[in-house]
Design a protein around this motif. Structure first.
Motif, PDB file in Angstrom:
ATOM      1  N   UNK A 126       0.795  -1.227   0.000  1.00 45.62           N
ATOM      2  CA  UNK A 126       0.000   0.000   0.000  1.00 45.62           C
ATOM      3  C   UNK A 126       0.825   1.274   0.000  1.00 45.62           C
ATOM      4  N   UNK A 127       2.138   1.171   0.080  1.00 48.48           N
ATOM      5  CA  UNK A 127       2.959   2.374   0.051  1.00 48.48           C
ATOM      6  C   UNK A 127       4.245   2.217   0.832  1.00 48.48           C
ATOM      7  N   UNK A 128       4.820   3.364   1.211  1.00 50.54           N
ATOM      8  CA  UNK A 128       6.086   3.388   1.939  1.00 50.54           C
ATOM      9  C   UNK A 128       5.875   4.107   3.261  1.00 50.54           C
ATOM     10  N   UNK A 129       6.373   3.518   4.350  1.00 50.78           N
ATOM     11  CA  UNK A 129       6.280   4.110   5.683  1.00 50.78           C
ATOM     12  C   UNK A 129       7.689   4.353   6.195  1.00 50.78           C
ATOM     13  N   UNK A 130       7.932   5.549   6.707  1.00 52.62           N
ATOM     14  CA  UNK A 130       9.209   5.847   7.348  1.00 52.62           C
ATOM     15  C   UNK A 130       8.907   6.655   8.603  1.00 52.62           C
ATOM     16  N   UNK A 131       9.870   6.724   9.492  1.00 52.36           N
ATOM     17  CA  UNK A 131       9.642   7.408  10.763  1.00 52.36           C
ATOM     18  C   UNK A 131      10.339   8.746  10.805  1.00 52.36           C
ATOM     19  N   UNK A 132       9.635   9.703  11.347  1.00 53.80           N
ATOM     20  CA  UNK A 132      10.242  10.963  11.741  1.00 53.80           C
ATOM     21  C   UNK A 132      10.083  10.927  13.256  1.00 53.80           C
ATOM     22  N   UNK A 133      10.988  10.291  13.904  1.00 52.00           N
ATOM     23  CA  UNK A 133      10.865  10.027  15.329  1.00 52.00           C
ATOM     24  C   UNK A 133      11.798   8.906  15.706  1.00 52.00           C
ATOM     25  N   UNK A 144      10.592   5.424  17.235  1.00 49.81           N
ATOM     26  CA  UNK A 144      10.171   4.037  17.348  1.00 49.81           C
ATOM     27  C   UNK A 144       8.851   3.846  16.608  1.00 49.81           C
ATOM     28  N   UNK A 145       8.860   2.929  15.613  1.00 51.14           N
ATOM     29  CA  UNK A 145       7.628   2.667  14.890  1.00 51.14           C
ATOM     30  C   UNK A 145       7.558   1.203  14.479  1.00 51.14           C
ATOM     31  N   UNK A 146       6.344   0.765  14.150  1.00 50.97           N
ATOM     32  CA  UNK A 146       6.131  -0.613  13.720  1.00 50.97           C
ATOM     33  C   UNK A 146       5.181  -0.611  12.535  1.00 50.97           C
ATOM     34  N   UNK A 147       5.359  -1.590  11.661  1.00 51.13           N
ATOM     35  CA  UNK A 147       4.503  -1.746  10.490  1.00 51.13           C
ATOM     36  C   UNK A 147       4.116  -3.215  10.380  1.00 51.13           C
ATOM     37  N   UNK A 148       2.824  -3.465  10.111  1.00 52.85           N
ATOM     38  CA  UNK A 148       2.323  -4.822   9.899  1.00 52.85           C
ATOM     39  C   UNK A 148       1.634  -4.881   8.552  1.00 52.85           C
ATOM     40  N   UNK A 149       1.912  -5.922   7.801  1.00 49.53           N
ATOM     41  CA  UNK A 149       1.237  -6.195   6.523  1.00 49.53           C
ATOM     42  C   UNK A 149       0.489  -7.499   6.725  1.00 49.53           C
ATOM     43  N   UNK A 150      -0.843  -7.447   6.556  1.00 50.66           N
ATOM     44  CA  UNK A 150      -1.659  -8.635   6.780  1.00 50.66           C
ATOM     45  C   UNK A 150      -2.842  -8.624   5.821  1.00 50.66           C
ATOM     46  N   UNK A 183       0.275   0.794  10.652  1.00 46.96           N
ATOM     47  CA  UNK A 183       1.510   1.349  11.208  1.00 46.96           C
ATOM     48  C   UNK A 183       1.193   2.056  12.508  1.00 46.96           C
ATOM     49  N   UNK A 184       2.182   2.068  13.393  1.00 46.08           N
ATOM     50  CA  UNK A 184       2.025   2.671  14.711  1.00 46.08           C
ATOM     51  C   UNK A 184       3.349   3.294  15.100  1.00 46.08           C
TER      52      UNK A 184
END
Length: 182
Positions: free
Chosen positions: A121-128, A130-136, A142-143
Motif C-alpha cells: 500500500x505504500x512506503x512508511x518511514x519514521x520521523x521520530x 520508534x515505529x512498527x509496520x504490519x502487513x496482513x 503502522x504505529x
C-alpha cells in the motif's frame, strides 16, 4: 518485548563505510534465500545484510538487527521481508507479510541513515524514534510510539476502460458456424 543492542557500540563492518545491517539475535527458525545455492538457508547471529536479502521468519520465531549508527529492529513471527543495505541515505525494506518494529536512536549522528518500510500500500518511514509496520491480508497498519510516521500511499491500480469507450477500428472476424451433431 524488544531487546535492542546498546547504541554507540562499535559494530564491525566488513564493507568498510557502507551502511549495512547486522543480525544480533535469532530465536526459532529464520531463513534467508541464498541465490547462489538457489535455496533457503538458516540465518545465524553475526550475519550481515550486505545485499538485498529475502528473509522468512517462522511461527514462534524472530530476529533482531541493527546498523552501526543507531538503528535497530525486530522482525516478528510469520514474516516475509526483504532487507537491503542503505541506499541514498535510507535502509529499504519490503514487508510482504508480517511485522517489523524499528528503533531510530534520537542521539544518532546527524546525517545518519533512515529506515523505510515498503508494503503493498505504500512506503512508511519514521520521523521520530520508534515505529512498527504490519502487513496482513493486503492491509498495512503502522504505529509510532515516539515522533511521527510518514506514509506515502500508492493508489490502487486503475483499470483502463479506454478500450471500451472508443469504437474499435478493426472489424471482427466472422465466426464459422459450429458443425451440427447428428
Amino acid at each position: 518485548s524488544l531487546a535492542l543492542p546498546l547504541h554507540g557500540q562499535p559494530r564491525p563492518s566488513p564493507q568498510g563505510s557502507k551502511s549495512i545491517l547486522l543480525v544480533h539475535e535469532v530465536r526459532g527458525q529464520v531463513t534467508r534465500f541464498d541465490s547462489r545455492l538457489g535455496e533457503y538457508v538458516p540465518v545465524t547471529p553475526g550475519f550481515t545484510l550486505d545485499r538485498s536479502t529475502l528473509l522468512v521468519v517462522s511461527s514462534d520465531s524472530s530476529f533482531i538487527f541493527s546498523d552501526k549508527a543507531g538503528i535497530a529492529g525486530r522482525v516478528s513471527e510469520n514474516t516475509r521481508i526483504v532487507l537491503s543495505p542503505a541506499e541514498d541515505g535510507t535502509f529499504q525494506s519490503e514487508l510482504r507479510l508480517g511485522t517489523i518494529a524499528v528503533y531510530l536512536d534520537p542521539e544518532r549522528p546527524e546525517g545518519s541513515s533512515g529506515f523505510a518500510v515498503r508494503t503493498s500500500q505504500g512506503v512508511t518511514s519514521a520521523i521520530g524514534t520508534f515505529f512498527a509496520v504490519t502487513e496482513y491480508k493486503g492491509q498495512t497498519y503502522s504505529k509510532v510510539k515516539k515522533g511521527t510516521v510518514q506514509r506515502k500511499t500508492i493508489p490502487p491500480g486503475q483499470p483502463d476502460f479506454a478500450a471500451y469507450l472508443s469504437k474499435s477500428k478493426t472489424k471482427a472476424k466472422p465466426v464459422p458456424p459450429k458443425p451440427s451433431k447428428k
